[in-house]
Design a protein around this motif. Structure first.
Motif, PDB file in Angstrom:
ATOM      1  N   ALA A 128       0.701  -1.159   0.190  1.00  0.00           N
ATOM      2  CA  ALA A 128       0.110  -0.188   0.115  1.00  0.00           C
ATOM      3  C   ALA A 128       0.675   1.422   0.011  1.00  0.00           C
ATOM      4  CB  ALA A 128      -1.091   0.096   1.088  1.00  0.00           C
ATOM      5  N   ILE A 129       1.769   1.258  -0.796  1.00  0.00           N
ATOM      6  CA  ILE A 129       2.778   2.499  -1.078  1.00  0.00           C
ATOM      7  C   ILE A 129       2.066   3.637  -1.667  1.00  0.00           C
ATOM      8  CG2 ILE A 129       5.116   3.265  -1.924  1.00  0.00           C
ATOM      9  CD1 ILE A 129       5.260   1.563   0.512  1.00  0.00           C
ATOM     10  N   THR A 130       2.031   4.687  -1.097  1.00  0.00           N
ATOM     11  CA  THR A 130       1.925   6.197  -1.826  1.00  0.00           C
ATOM     12  C   THR A 130       2.981   6.909  -1.423  1.00  0.00           C
ATOM     13  OG1 THR A 130      -0.466   5.999  -1.295  1.00  0.00           O
ATOM     14  CG2 THR A 130       0.267   8.098  -1.689  1.00  0.00           C
ATOM     15  N   ALA A 131       3.652   7.487  -2.416  1.00  0.00           N
ATOM     16  CA  ALA A 131       4.832   8.140  -2.576  1.00  0.00           C
ATOM     17  C   ALA A 131       4.950   9.184  -3.708  1.00  0.00           C
ATOM     18  CB  ALA A 131       5.772   7.136  -2.714  1.00  0.00           C
ATOM     19  N   GLY A 132       5.401  10.333  -3.384  1.00  0.00           N
ATOM     20  CA  GLY A 132       5.941  11.188  -4.549  1.00  0.00           C
ATOM     21  C   GLY A 132       6.577  12.260  -4.002  1.00  0.00           C
ATOM     22  N   TYR A 133       6.617  13.497  -4.709  1.00  0.00           N
ATOM     23  CA  TYR A 133       7.623  14.554  -4.246  1.00  0.00           C
ATOM     24  C   TYR A 133       6.844  15.827  -3.895  1.00  0.00           C
ATOM     25  CZ  TYR A 133      10.370  11.116  -6.874  1.00  0.00           C
ATOM     26  OH  TYR A 133      11.033  10.025  -7.164  1.00  0.00           O
ATOM     27  N   ASP A 134       5.583  15.792  -3.848  1.00  0.00           N
ATOM     28  CA  ASP A 134       4.604  16.762  -3.359  1.00  0.00           C
ATOM     29  C   ASP A 134       3.483  15.771  -2.775  1.00  0.00           C
ATOM     30  OD1 ASP A 134       2.595  18.581  -3.087  1.00  0.00           O
ATOM     31  OD2 ASP A 134       2.691  19.418  -4.919  1.00  0.00           O
ATOM     32  N   SER A 135       3.400  15.969  -1.404  1.00  0.00           N
ATOM     33  CA  SER A 135       2.438  15.276  -0.681  1.00  0.00           C
ATOM     34  C   SER A 135       0.758  15.436  -1.175  1.00  0.00           C
ATOM     35  CB  SER A 135       2.407  15.359   0.733  1.00  0.00           C
ATOM     36  OG  SER A 135       2.114  17.216   1.021  1.00  0.00           O
ATOM     37  N   HIS A 136       0.627  16.535  -1.956  1.00  0.00           N
ATOM     38  CA  HIS A 136      -0.813  16.931  -2.530  1.00  0.00           C
ATOM     39  C   HIS A 136      -0.915  15.973  -3.750  1.00  0.00           C
ATOM     40  CE1 HIS A 136      -1.391  19.786   0.852  1.00  0.00           C
ATOM     41  NE2 HIS A 136      -0.226  20.180   0.603  1.00  0.00           N
ATOM     42  N   ALA A 137       0.293  15.719  -4.435  1.00  0.00           N
ATOM     43  CA  ALA A 137      -0.035  14.856  -5.630  1.00  0.00           C
ATOM     44  C   ALA A 137       0.784  13.877  -5.783  1.00  0.00           C
ATOM     45  CB  ALA A 137       0.338  16.146  -6.785  1.00  0.00           C
ATOM     46  N   PRO A 138       0.735  12.773  -5.017  1.00  0.00           N
ATOM     47  CA  PRO A 138       1.707  11.715  -5.250  1.00  0.00           C
ATOM     48  C   PRO A 138       1.808  11.004  -6.551  1.00  0.00           C
ATOM     49  CG  PRO A 138      -0.362  11.049  -4.140  1.00  0.00           C
ATOM     50  CD  PRO A 138      -0.571  12.615  -3.892  1.00  0.00           C
ATOM     51  N   VAL A 139       2.787  10.436  -6.873  1.00  0.00           N
ATOM     52  CA  VAL A 139       2.851   9.754  -8.335  1.00  0.00           C
ATOM     53  C   VAL A 139       2.431   8.361  -8.127  1.00  0.00           C
ATOM     54  CG1 VAL A 139       4.149  11.671  -9.159  1.00  0.00           C
ATOM     55  CG2 VAL A 139       5.196   9.434  -8.140  1.00  0.00           C
ATOM     56  N   VAL A 140       2.615   7.857  -6.830  1.00  0.00           N
ATOM     57  CA  VAL A 140       2.276   6.366  -6.721  1.00  0.00           C
ATOM     58  C   VAL A 140       1.311   6.372  -5.620  1.00  0.00           C
ATOM     59  CG1 VAL A 140       3.315   4.127  -5.874  1.00  0.00           C
ATOM     60  CG2 VAL A 140       4.827   5.444  -7.200  1.00  0.00           C
ATOM     61  N   ARG A 141       0.027   5.540  -5.893  1.00  0.00           N
ATOM     62  CA  ARG A 141      -1.075   5.583  -5.032  1.00  0.00           C
ATOM     63  C   ARG A 141      -1.178   3.912  -4.780  1.00  0.00           C
ATOM     64  NH1 ARG A 141      -2.335   9.988  -8.032  1.00  0.00           N
ATOM     65  NH2 ARG A 141      -2.822  11.689  -6.860  1.00  0.00           N
ATOM     66  N   ASN A 142      -1.127   3.647  -3.435  1.00  0.00           N
ATOM     67  CA  ASN A 142      -1.605   2.598  -3.032  1.00  0.00           C
ATOM     68  C   ASN A 142      -1.101   1.415  -3.516  1.00  0.00           C
ATOM     69  OD1 ASN A 142      -3.054   1.060  -0.786  1.00  0.00           O
ATOM     70  ND2 ASN A 142      -4.793   0.799  -2.318  1.00  0.00           N
ATOM     71  N   ALA A 143       0.406   1.177  -3.871  1.00  0.00           N
ATOM     72  CA  ALA A 143       0.864   0.069  -4.796  1.00  0.00           C
ATOM     73  C   ALA A 143       1.322  -0.894  -3.717  1.00  0.00           C
ATOM     74  CB  ALA A 143       1.779   0.730  -5.587  1.00  0.00           C
ATOM     75  N   SER A 144       1.257  -2.326  -4.329  1.00  0.00           N
ATOM     76  CA  SER A 144       1.854  -3.350  -3.621  1.00  0.00           C
ATOM     77  C   SER A 144       2.718  -4.140  -4.457  1.00  0.00           C
ATOM     78  CB  SER A 144       0.884  -4.185  -2.898  1.00  0.00           C
ATOM     79  OG  SER A 144       0.048  -3.301  -1.927  1.00  0.00           O
ATOM     80  N   LEU A 145       3.706  -4.892  -3.944  1.00  0.00           N
ATOM     81  CA  LEU A 145       4.668  -5.591  -4.722  1.00  0.00           C
ATOM     82  C   LEU A 145       5.538  -6.535  -3.908  1.00  0.00           C
ATOM     83  CD1 LEU A 145       5.853  -5.948  -7.830  1.00  0.00           C
ATOM     84  CD2 LEU A 145       7.394  -4.072  -7.317  1.00  0.00           C
ATOM     85  N   THR A 146       5.670  -7.619  -4.340  1.00  0.00           N
ATOM     86  CA  THR A 146       6.654  -8.672  -3.553  1.00  0.00           C
ATOM     87  C   THR A 146       7.860  -9.227  -4.546  1.00  0.00           C
ATOM     88  OG1 THR A 146       5.214 -10.476  -3.773  1.00  0.00           O
ATOM     89  CG2 THR A 146       4.903  -9.193  -1.868  1.00  0.00           C
ATOM     90  N   VAL A 147       9.002  -9.469  -3.921  1.00  0.00           N
ATOM     91  CA  VAL A 147      10.026  -9.969  -4.449  1.00  0.00           C
ATOM     92  C   VAL A 147      10.631 -11.155  -3.734  1.00  0.00           C
ATOM     93  CG1 VAL A 147      12.181  -9.870  -6.158  1.00  0.00           C
ATOM     94  CG2 VAL A 147      10.739  -8.006  -6.004  1.00  0.00           C
ATOM     95  N   GLU A 148      10.634 -12.346  -4.412  1.00  0.00           N
ATOM     96  CA  GLU A 148      11.126 -13.342  -3.220  1.00  0.00           C
ATOM     97  C   GLU A 148      12.438 -13.254  -3.809  1.00  0.00           C
ATOM     98  OE1 GLU A 148       9.770 -15.452  -1.398  1.00  0.00           O
ATOM     99  OE2 GLU A 148       7.427 -15.181  -1.736  1.00  0.00           O
ATOM    100  N   PRO A 149      13.357 -13.874  -2.491  1.00  0.00           N
ATOM    101  CA  PRO A 149      14.904 -13.915  -2.550  1.00  0.00           C
ATOM    102  C   PRO A 149      15.276 -14.789  -3.860  1.00  0.00           C
ATOM    103  CG  PRO A 149      14.264 -14.391  -0.220  1.00  0.00           C
ATOM    104  CD  PRO A 149      12.993 -14.207  -1.088  1.00  0.00           C
ATOM    105  N   GLY A 150      15.962 -14.503  -4.682  1.00  0.00           N
ATOM    106  CA  GLY A 150      16.366 -15.039  -6.002  1.00  0.00           C
ATOM    107  C   GLY A 150      15.425 -15.116  -7.193  1.00  0.00           C
ATOM    108  N   GLU A 151      14.318 -14.190  -6.953  1.00  0.00           N
ATOM    109  CA  GLU A 151      13.502 -14.085  -7.984  1.00  0.00           C
ATOM    110  C   GLU A 151      13.794 -12.811  -8.725  1.00  0.00           C
ATOM    111  OE1 GLU A 151       8.483 -14.040  -8.442  1.00  0.00           O
ATOM    112  OE2 GLU A 151       9.594 -12.950  -6.599  1.00  0.00           O
ATOM    113  N   ALA A 152      13.316 -13.009 -10.216  1.00  0.00           N
ATOM    114  CA  ALA A 152      13.492 -11.800 -10.936  1.00  0.00           C
ATOM    115  C   ALA A 152      12.285 -11.423 -11.294  1.00  0.00           C
ATOM    116  CB  ALA A 152      14.206 -11.991 -12.270  1.00  0.00           C
ATOM    117  N   VAL A 153      11.786 -10.118 -10.890  1.00  0.00           N
ATOM    118  CA  VAL A 153      10.476  -9.534 -11.200  1.00  0.00           C
ATOM    119  C   VAL A 153      10.468  -8.380 -12.050  1.00  0.00           C
ATOM    120  CG1 VAL A 153       8.380  -8.425 -10.180  1.00  0.00           C
ATOM    121  CG2 VAL A 153       9.364 -10.444  -8.998  1.00  0.00           C
TER     122      VAL A 153
END
Length: 227
Positions: free
Chosen positions: A6-31
């Protein structure tokens, strides 16, 4: 495991460029993370590499929550990542010779797992840099040669996770193939996990175990098998 929830991120808190994104990478995995230019995937990659603090959401590394970012992150977490950016000339100090560029993380962290000249020579050969190039500065080499040095720099601390953010976007086909091969050789020998960001679906599908489409990050992860 590398977990982003649930990552929300950006460079202006009023206009984030990433909203509520989730992602996983296992050891040894290429994603692969596939998306168009400007969608926010590079920002998410910087969050994953502990280079950018998200506005909200959680990052966990090997089950431990990440609480600090950049130089404030614990050394064992910070040095677990090797990052290769799209534009090598923006990520390389123009004053440094390539040999010093590659050795820079070792000197910065005080780690010298092998004598510097030997370690640099070993990595230069791994990424396809000839010895005569190591004494040159960034303006004296091509983009492809500089990106090889940046890859060597990313590998010098023997990271457990690699973040390749459009690593080959500005390179020709032969250099792309050489860099991907070097990354895969490293992964095979170390078991490192990989997050490869890009907009070339063919490359990501061939390179990675699965490809996650940017537009599905907030709902479910769309997975495309290796072709």
């Amino acid at each position: 495991m590398l977990e982003l929830h649930a990552i929300t991120a950006g460079y202006d808190s009023h206009a984030p460029v990433v909203r509520n994104a989730s992602l996983t990478v296992e050891p040894g995995e290429a994603v692969g993370l596939l998306g168009p230019s400007g969608c926010g995937k590079s920002t998410l990659a910087r969050v994953a590499a502990l280079l950018h603090r998200p506005d909200s959401g959680t990052v966990r590394l090997d089950g431990a929550p990440v609480r600090h970012w950049r130089h404030r992150a614990p050394r064992e977490q910070r040095t677990a990542f090797g990052v290769i950016f799209q534009q090598p000339r923006l990520s390389a100090d123009p004053r440094l010779k390539l040999t010093d560029l590659i050795a820079e993380p070792l000197r910065a962290t005080g780690r010298q797992d092998a004598p510097l000249p030997e370690r640099v020579t070993e990595l230069a050969a791994t990424v396809g840099l000839t010895p005569d190039l190591l004494g040159r500065r960034p303006h004296e080499v091509s983009d492809g040669q500089l990106q090889r040095a940046c890859l060597a720099r990313a590998l010098v601390l023997r990271p457990r996770w690699l973040i390749c953010d459009e690593m080959t976007a500005m390179l020709d086909a032969s250099t792309t193939a050489a860099l991907v091969t070097a990354v895969e050789d490293y992964r095979r020998t170390t078991g490192a996990g990989l997050l490869a960001v890009g907009h070339d679906r063919t490359l990501l599908d061939r390179w990675c175990d699965r490809t996650v489409h940017w537009e599905t990050l907030r709902s479910r992860q769309s997975i495309v098998g290796r072709s």
